[in-house]
Design a protein around this motif. Structure first.
Motif, PDB file in Angstrom:
ATOM      1  N   ARG B 386      87.567  13.969 -30.403  1.00  0.00           N
ATOM      2  CA  ARG B 386      87.401  13.021 -29.178  1.00  0.00           C
ATOM      3  C   ARG B 386      88.868  12.823 -28.772  1.00  0.00           C
ATOM      4  O   ARG B 386      89.194  12.708 -27.496  1.00  0.00           O
ATOM      5  CB  ARG B 386      86.332  11.934 -29.327  1.00  0.00           C
ATOM      6  N   PHE B 387      89.499  12.287 -29.654  1.00  0.00           N
ATOM      7  CA  PHE B 387      90.978  11.782 -29.225  1.00  0.00           C
ATOM      8  C   PHE B 387      91.793  12.797 -28.528  1.00  0.00           C
ATOM      9  O   PHE B 387      92.135  12.513 -27.581  1.00  0.00           O
ATOM     10  CB  PHE B 387      91.567  11.280 -30.408  1.00  0.00           C
ATOM     11  N   VAL B 388      91.722  14.223 -29.218  1.00  0.00           N
ATOM     12  CA  VAL B 388      92.394  15.221 -28.688  1.00  0.00           C
ATOM     13  C   VAL B 388      91.815  15.498 -27.229  1.00  0.00           C
ATOM     14  O   VAL B 388      92.715  15.790 -26.378  1.00  0.00           O
ATOM     15  CB  VAL B 388      92.150  16.601 -29.635  1.00  0.00           C
ATOM     16  N   ILE B 389      90.378  15.649 -27.004  1.00  0.00           N
ATOM     17  CA  ILE B 389      89.998  16.007 -25.659  1.00  0.00           C
ATOM     18  C   ILE B 389      90.383  14.950 -24.816  1.00  0.00           C
ATOM     19  O   ILE B 389      90.925  15.541 -23.570  1.00  0.00           O
ATOM     20  CB  ILE B 389      88.326  16.109 -25.913  1.00  0.00           C
ATOM     21  N   ILE B 390      90.507  13.924 -24.988  1.00  0.00           N
ATOM     22  CA  ILE B 390      90.713  12.650 -24.063  1.00  0.00           C
ATOM     23  C   ILE B 390      92.324  12.688 -23.745  1.00  0.00           C
ATOM     24  O   ILE B 390      92.516  12.640 -22.688  1.00  0.00           O
ATOM     25  CB  ILE B 390      89.842  11.475 -24.668  1.00  0.00           C
ATOM     26  N   VAL B 391      92.969  12.433 -24.859  1.00  0.00           N
ATOM     27  CA  VAL B 391      94.238  12.207 -24.510  1.00  0.00           C
ATOM     28  C   VAL B 391      95.164  13.282 -24.312  1.00  0.00           C
ATOM     29  O   VAL B 391      96.053  13.061 -23.320  1.00  0.00           O
ATOM     30  CB  VAL B 391      94.669  11.378 -25.848  1.00  0.00           C
ATOM     31  N   THR B 392      94.950  14.339 -24.895  1.00  0.00           N
ATOM     32  CA  THR B 392      95.757  15.802 -24.654  1.00  0.00           C
ATOM     33  C   THR B 392      95.677  16.109 -23.237  1.00  0.00           C
ATOM     34  O   THR B 392      96.356  16.854 -22.393  1.00  0.00           O
ATOM     35  CB  THR B 392      95.530  16.877 -25.591  1.00  0.00           C
ATOM     36  N   SER B 393      94.451  15.723 -22.728  1.00  0.00           N
ATOM     37  CA  SER B 393      94.237  16.341 -21.293  1.00  0.00           C
ATOM     38  C   SER B 393      94.889  15.252 -20.357  1.00  0.00           C
ATOM     39  O   SER B 393      94.885  15.669 -19.077  1.00  0.00           O
ATOM     40  CB  SER B 393      92.544  16.308 -20.949  1.00  0.00           C
ATOM     41  N   LEU B 394      95.219  14.334 -20.564  1.00  0.00           N
ATOM     42  CA  LEU B 394      95.609  13.187 -19.687  1.00  0.00           C
ATOM     43  C   LEU B 394      97.232  13.146 -19.571  1.00  0.00           C
ATOM     44  O   LEU B 394      97.753  12.973 -18.563  1.00  0.00           O
ATOM     45  CB  LEU B 394      94.921  11.875 -19.855  1.00  0.00           C
ATOM     46  N   HIS B 395      97.796  13.170 -21.003  1.00  0.00           N
ATOM     47  CA  HIS B 395      99.015  12.755 -20.853  1.00  0.00           C
ATOM     48  C   HIS B 395     100.126  13.740 -20.370  1.00  0.00           C
ATOM     49  O   HIS B 395     101.281  13.176 -19.917  1.00  0.00           O
ATOM     50  CB  HIS B 395      99.337  12.493 -22.665  1.00  0.00           C
ATOM     51  N   ARG B 396      99.859  14.899 -20.027  1.00  0.00           N
ATOM     52  CA  ARG B 396     100.703  15.603 -19.128  1.00  0.00           C
ATOM     53  C   ARG B 396     100.027  16.251 -18.160  1.00  0.00           C
ATOM     54  O   ARG B 396      99.370  17.169 -17.998  1.00  0.00           O
ATOM     55  CB  ARG B 396     101.340  16.922 -19.968  1.00  0.00           C
ATOM     56  N   ASP B 397     100.099  15.520 -16.882  1.00  0.00           N
ATOM     57  CA  ASP B 397      99.231  16.099 -15.664  1.00  0.00           C
ATOM     58  C   ASP B 397      99.996  17.005 -14.934  1.00  0.00           C
ATOM     59  O   ASP B 397     101.184  17.547 -15.063  1.00  0.00           O
ATOM     60  CB  ASP B 397      98.690  14.908 -15.186  1.00  0.00           C
ATOM     61  N   TYR B 398      99.567  17.027 -13.577  1.00  0.00           N
ATOM     62  CA  TYR B 398     100.501  18.080 -12.662  1.00  0.00           C
ATOM     63  C   TYR B 398     101.845  17.926 -12.588  1.00  0.00           C
ATOM     64  O   TYR B 398     102.545  18.647 -12.117  1.00  0.00           O
ATOM     65  CB  TYR B 398      99.661  18.066 -11.543  1.00  0.00           C
ATOM     66  N   LEU B 399     102.219  16.639 -12.524  1.00  0.00           N
ATOM     67  CA  LEU B 399     103.642  16.056 -12.151  1.00  0.00           C
ATOM     68  C   LEU B 399     104.274  15.693 -13.466  1.00  0.00           C
ATOM     69  O   LEU B 399     104.126  14.692 -14.083  1.00  0.00           O
ATOM     70  CB  LEU B 399     103.464  14.782 -11.303  1.00  0.00           C
ATOM     71  N   PRO B 400     105.441  16.720 -13.693  1.00  0.00           N
ATOM     72  CA  PRO B 400     105.967  16.520 -14.962  1.00  0.00           C
ATOM     73  C   PRO B 400     106.788  15.182 -14.946  1.00  0.00           C
ATOM     74  O   PRO B 400     106.949  14.365 -16.196  1.00  0.00           O
ATOM     75  CB  PRO B 400     107.038  17.456 -15.043  1.00  0.00           C
ATOM     76  N   SER B 401     106.870  14.392 -13.988  1.00  0.00           N
ATOM     77  CA  SER B 401     107.649  13.049 -14.099  1.00  0.00           C
ATOM     78  C   SER B 401     106.624  11.950 -14.364  1.00  0.00           C
ATOM     79  O   SER B 401     106.969  10.942 -14.972  1.00  0.00           O
ATOM     80  CB  SER B 401     107.998  12.671 -12.678  1.00  0.00           C
ATOM     81  N   ASN B 402     105.265  12.383 -14.435  1.00  0.00           N
ATOM     82  CA  ASN B 402     104.345  11.350 -14.943  1.00  0.00           C
ATOM     83  C   ASN B 402     103.856  11.871 -16.311  1.00  0.00           C
ATOM     84  O   ASN B 402     102.994  10.988 -17.043  1.00  0.00           O
ATOM     85  CB  ASN B 402     102.774  11.710 -14.469  1.00  0.00           C
ATOM     86  N   TRP B 403     104.604  12.468 -17.003  1.00  0.00           N
ATOM     87  CA  TRP B 403     104.108  12.765 -18.689  1.00  0.00           C
ATOM     88  C   TRP B 403     104.553  11.804 -19.375  1.00  0.00           C
ATOM     89  O   TRP B 403     105.621  11.191 -19.423  1.00  0.00           O
ATOM     90  CB  TRP B 403     104.893  14.251 -18.800  1.00  0.00           C
ATOM     91  N   THR B 404     103.409  11.265 -20.066  1.00  0.00           N
ATOM     92  CA  THR B 404     103.839  10.202 -20.941  1.00  0.00           C
ATOM     93  C   THR B 404     103.036  10.684 -22.448  1.00  0.00           C
ATOM     94  O   THR B 404     102.745  11.832 -22.650  1.00  0.00           O
ATOM     95  CB  THR B 404     103.094   9.147 -20.644  1.00  0.00           C
ATOM     96  N   GLY B 405     102.991   9.676 -23.320  1.00  0.00           N
ATOM     97  CA  GLY B 405     102.655   9.718 -24.435  1.00  0.00           C
ATOM     98  C   GLY B 405     101.451   8.772 -24.581  1.00  0.00           C
ATOM     99  O   GLY B 405     101.092   8.023 -23.603  1.00  0.00           O
ATOM    100  N   TYR B 406     100.925   8.606 -25.807  1.00  0.00           N
ATOM    101  CA  TYR B 406     100.156   7.422 -26.109  1.00  0.00           C
ATOM    102  C   TYR B 406     100.096   6.722 -27.511  1.00  0.00           C
ATOM    103  O   TYR B 406      99.968   7.563 -28.477  1.00  0.00           O
ATOM    104  CB  TYR B 406      98.677   7.850 -25.832  1.00  0.00           C
ATOM    105  N   VAL B 407     100.181   5.647 -27.774  1.00  0.00           N
ATOM    106  CA  VAL B 407      99.869   5.117 -29.162  1.00  0.00           C
ATOM    107  C   VAL B 407      99.228   3.946 -28.913  1.00  0.00           C
ATOM    108  O   VAL B 407      99.381   2.974 -28.216  1.00  0.00           O
ATOM    109  CB  VAL B 407     101.387   4.515 -29.526  1.00  0.00           C
ATOM    110  N   PRO B 408      98.187   3.769 -29.844  1.00  0.00           N
ATOM    111  CA  PRO B 408      97.356   2.782 -29.821  1.00  0.00           C
ATOM    112  C   PRO B 408      98.112   1.501 -30.266  1.00  0.00           C
ATOM    113  O   PRO B 408      98.810   1.491 -31.286  1.00  0.00           O
ATOM    114  CB  PRO B 408      96.392   3.029 -30.860  1.00  0.00           C
ATOM    115  N   THR B 409      97.477   0.070 -29.548  1.00  0.00           N
ATOM    116  CA  THR B 409      98.319  -0.927 -30.044  1.00  0.00           C
ATOM    117  C   THR B 409      97.732  -1.504 -31.396  1.00  0.00           C
ATOM    118  O   THR B 409      96.420  -1.099 -31.525  1.00  0.00           O
ATOM    119  CB  THR B 409      98.132  -1.938 -28.977  1.00  0.00           C
ATOM    120  N   LYS B 410      98.074  -2.407 -31.958  1.00  0.00           N
ATOM    121  CA  LYS B 410      97.267  -3.209 -33.314  1.00  0.00           C
ATOM    122  C   LYS B 410      96.219  -3.434 -32.961  1.00  0.00           C
ATOM    123  O   LYS B 410      95.147  -3.253 -33.681  1.00  0.00           O
ATOM    124  CB  LYS B 410      98.339  -4.273 -33.573  1.00  0.00           C
TER     125      LYS B 410
END
Lengths: 445, 456
Positions: B386-410
């Protein structure tokens, strides 16, 4: 309770049935040839063969799937009807013939198999092609409208038609990018591979089951459990791929990940309907006396469940594509849902799900041979319609239906009947050596 | 019952038990003080729960800005946990409803606790959308009722609203099904208990059950009807959860195979969790003769089947992403497998597709230690799916300047641990206060395949 004994009985092939089947095959062949030699009639002839081919394939392969499923699940109740799916697998070799016909009609059925680049075209067609692909609109043909396609196909005789078709193909980056998969040679390799797997393993299952009649040895059940465990994953892979190859690629730009599951749902429910129908036919002729309403109720429950499963998959594919409305995919339903096929589109759900749902819901109906027979027949007609709706809208913007469709389909049914009943005439009608036989004979809900 | 068992059938209950013995052995944990190991487990689970309550309180007070989300990854940890827990629940309903309709009698030893697990898992899942609302006290706004909020009517076109109905229906039917199945056992406990309070409580709960023929026959009809009604729910709930993603136009989310693929994955993850729990329970509560290696082996086979279905779905997605010719689809899947989250992707593939293939070997299926280890891997793998489906589909969208990562907080991690705490706390309490195994149903299968020696 004491063990019940079943006598070894084989089906006496009636010459009338055999003659009728042969007559149907002849009608099918004549219809095909007649349609083929009509002016610009080749496409319709081959499209019908494709539908009939996949129809036969799903029934025959469905038989093998059913047998494997029963072995793997350790099912006892279904042993008494097992000879029927076994007989159905005997129609698999016929699909070699139909596959060959489909391959012969490739240039009509599969636009991806046509040469796309002027140089290729010049090479293959003797330089008839023109320069194409200059229009910016053509850079990414996400979905080419069927109306246009069928025009292109229908006009194959005229130079104009060839030009426009070539133009369309020439700029097809999408098809170019997947030409590794959608190429003639690899297609042939896959066909051979599929047929080898299916026929080889199905024959092995049937052979072991037949041997058990003679020596009553449990080891054959164990062997078939192994064969079934090998068959099922291979079946999952090969049938998914085959449904893409045979059916999905008739519209080579369209794609849907659920497509294999959708075809599988159709395979399961239609082969189940065929098993039920043949069982009832045999019972009416005085065979299979030990198959009773308890077995029919179970067949009915499964048919009810699988018909609903088909509807679930049908809905998932349609709803998700309709809802997202993306140009890459939605054209598929534009023709079927908004176009001339709208009536058939809804009829398809009616015959494959709504009708069987209500017919099979009450317990007494599942235990009634007449209702079971009629429902199976509806599902089997529905399965043809389902395949028709997958294939024909790719070529024709409005439904075509006539003697051609009926004739070629009759031919397929004739071949199926001949193969199936010939086997039933040779084999003992009940797997008398099966270790689960007593459970099956004494089965009740 | 038919007395004709094939010689290939095996017994479902070991140890040639008498009916009275079955009642006593299953009720035993309820009649004695909890063991040390129970207290230890409870302490750990309860501490985790307390930590989770702290984390949730903090989020509600401060806001969901405490999460690691950003403008590209607007959905991540919370929804991953939601889908994960909903999935866990599926094994219970499959065992109790579908296996019942398929006359799989071995289900009788495990259905009670699997259903309880379902209920607890759905409770855990339900927490996440509540937290995500930010103002959980306004949760009743999702209900469609005439209100004074003008156009603030729940949008029936939104799959999120479908979720509300799908999951609440699922919870209610599962709870009803579970309770109906409990009634005969509650009556047994009522009849056996000596303390007045216990007699009163179980007397009320067992709804005046008197064990007559007529009552049993009605009970069986109701049970069958509920099984029939619960069966489509096994498929509908996770199908609708999958539609939260699949109705979108995001590459990696919008794919038509999602409904059946999510259902297969849910059953797979559910069996992973059932295996984990059952292996612990049979050891701690000494239920080896009820939950035999045959049971474990069969659950392994279902895990193998559903795990392979999930594998086929991964393969299909990957293949069709390429086959589609769409550069965005192709990129999304290549990015999944070889991008910054490749580690998560390969955890998913190895735990969900490769690990269950070990269940092809009978030696491993019948080795409880190995099964336990593999079941843990399945749990991990399905969370990562579920993590892969959700996060990897979002973190690099159509605009490379929007590309980010994701780290969960504590805070997010603490919430997840806290919800695990809730799950295990509930399950441990369940083991103490209710019969973990359906006494009535096990009694009905104790003679299964046991009479064949007399037959021949």
């Amino acid at each position: 309770m004491s063990d019940a004994h079943v006598e070894n009985v084989t089906y006496k092939t009636s010459p009338r049935m055999k003659n009728a089947a042969i007559a149907m095959i002849v009608i099918g062949a004549i219809t095909f040839l007649w349609q083929y030699f009509q002016e610009a009639g080749e496409l319709r002839a081959f499209a019908n063969v494709l539908v009939s081919h996949f129809y036969l394939l799903t029934l025959a392969l469905g038989g093998a799937f059913w047998i494997a499923l029963q072995y793997v699940a350790g099912a006892g109740w279904s042993v008494v009807v097992r000879r029927i799916p076994e007989a159905m697998t005997k129609a698999l070799p016929i699909t070699i013939v139909t596959t060959i016909v489909v391959v012969l009609g490739m240039s009509y059925l599969y636009s991806w198999s046509l040469p796309r680049h002027p140089s290729e075209a010049a090479h293959e067609e003797g330089g008839a092609a023109t320069e194409g692909g200059s229009s910016p609109l053509m850079v990414s043909p996400v979905y080419s409208a069927p109306a246009h396609k069928s025009e292109a196909h229908e006009k194959t005789g005229s130079a104009e038609g060839e030009e426009s078709a070539d133009e369309l193909r020439a700029a097809d980056e999408i098809l170019d990018s997947k030409s590794w998969w959608l190429s003639k040679n690899f297609f042939y390799v896959r066909m051979v591979l599929y047929l080898l797997i299916w026929i080889g393993l199905a024959n092995l299952l049937v052979k072991n089951s037949r041997k058990q009649d003679m020596d009553k040895n449990v080891s054959h059940t164990k062997a078939n459990l192994k064969v079934s465990s090998i068959f099922l994953p291979l079946f999952g892979l090969s049938f998914s791929a085959a449904s893409v190859d045979f059916i999905m690629s008739v519209e080579p730009h369209w794609f849907s990940t659920i497509f294999g599951v959708y075809c599988f749902a159709g395979l399961f429910v239609s082969s189940l309907a065929m098993i039920t129908m043949i069982t009832i036919l045999l019972k009416r002729r005085g065979y299979l006396t030990f198959v009773n309403e308890e077995h029919f109720q179970d067949l009915g429950k499964l048919m009810f469940g699988m018909s609903t499963f088909w509807a679930y998959i049908w809905f998932s594919q349609f709803m998700l594509i309709w809802y997202s409305n993306m140009p890459e995919e939605v054209g598929y339903y534009e023709v079927r849902f908004n176009g001339e096929y709208r009536f058939l589109f809804f009829l398809n759900v009616g015959v494959n799900w709504v009708l069987p749902f209500f017919a099979l819901l009450p317990r007494p109906n599942k235990r009634n041979m007449n209702i079971m027979f009629a429902t199976s027949a509806v599902i089997l007609v529905g399965h043809w319609l389902d395949l028709y709706l997958m294939v024909f809208p790719a070529y024709y913007s409005a439904p075509v239906f006539g003697w051609t469709e009926i004739g070629i389909f009759l031919g397929a049914i004739g071949m199926f009947v001949l193969a199936t009943f010939t086997y039933l005439g040779k084999a003992n009608l009940v797997p008398s050596g099966d270790p689960y036989l007593q459970e099956s004979l004494h089965h009740h809900q | 019952m038919s007395a004709h068992y094939s010689p290939l059938r095996v017994k479902l209950v070991e140890g040639n038990k008498s009916l009275g013995q079955i009642t006593d052995e299953i009720c035993r944990p309820m009649n004695r003080l909890p063991s040390k190991s129970w207290w230890l487990a409870f302490l750990v689970a309860f501490s985790a729960l307390m930590m989770g309550i702290g984390a949730i309180t903090y989020q509600v007070l401060v806001g969901i800005g405490t999460w690691g989300l950003n403008t590209s990854v607007g959905w991540a940890f919370d929804i991953t946990n939601f889908v994960f827990w909903i999935g866990i629940g599926h094994a219970g309903t499959l065992i109790s409803a579908i296996l019942f309709l398929f006359r799989q009698k071995w289900r009788t030893s495990i259905n009670r606790s699997a259903e309880a697990m379902t209920l607890f898992a759905v409770m855990c899942a339900g927490l996440f959308p509540l937290i995500h609302m930010g103002r959980p006290w306004l949760a009743f706004w999702v209900g469609p009722y005439p209100n004074t909020r003008g156009s603030l009517w729940p949008n029936p076109r939104s799959p999120l609203l479908w979720d509300v109905f799908a999951i609440s229906t699922y919870f209610l039917v599962s709870a009803g099904f579970w309770y109906v199945g409990l009634i005969p056992d509650l009556a047994t406990i009522r009849d056996k208990s000596t303390s007045k309070i216990k007699k009163f409580i179980f007397g009320v709960l067992s709804l005046g059950w008197n064990g007559s023929n007529r009552i049993w026959s009605r009970y069986e009809t109701v049970y069958m009807l509920l099984a029939g009604l619960a069966t489509p729910l096994v498929l509908s709930v996770h199908s609708i959860v999958s539609m939260d993603f699949a109705t979108s136009v995001i590459p990696g989310w919008h794919t038509t195979i999602f409904p059946p693929y999510f259902v297969a994955g849910a059953v797979f993850s559910g069996f992973g969790m059932v295996l984990t729990l059952m292996i612990i329970a049979r050891k701690v509560l000494n239920l080896h003769e009820y939950i035999t290696t045959t049971h474990i082996e069969r659950m392994c086979k279902i895990a193998l089947l559903t795990g392979s279905m999930v594998g086929l779905a991964y393969g299909t997605e990957f293949f069709i992403a390429w086959y589609s010719g769409s550069i965005y689809e192709r990129f999304t899947f290549l990015n999944r497998a070889f991008g910054p989250f490749a580690w998560a992707y390969w955890i998913m593939v190895s735990c969900n597709v490769i690990t269950p293939q070990l269940f092809w070997f009978k030696k491993l299926r019948t080795n409880v230690k190995w099964v336990f280890i593999i079941s843990i891997f399945i749990n991990i793998g399905m969370w990562f799916e579920r993590f892969v489906i959700i996060v990897t589909s979002l973190h690099r969208d159509y605009l490379p300047s929007n590309w980010t990562g994701y780290v969960p907080t504590k805070i997010e991690v603490m919430t997840l641990i806290g919800v695990f705490g809730l799950f295990f706390t509930l399950f441990l309490i369940f083991c103490r206060v209710l019969p973990m195994i359906s006494i009535g149903e096990v009694k009905s299968v104790v003679s299964y395949a046991n009479t064949r020696n007399k037959e021949h």
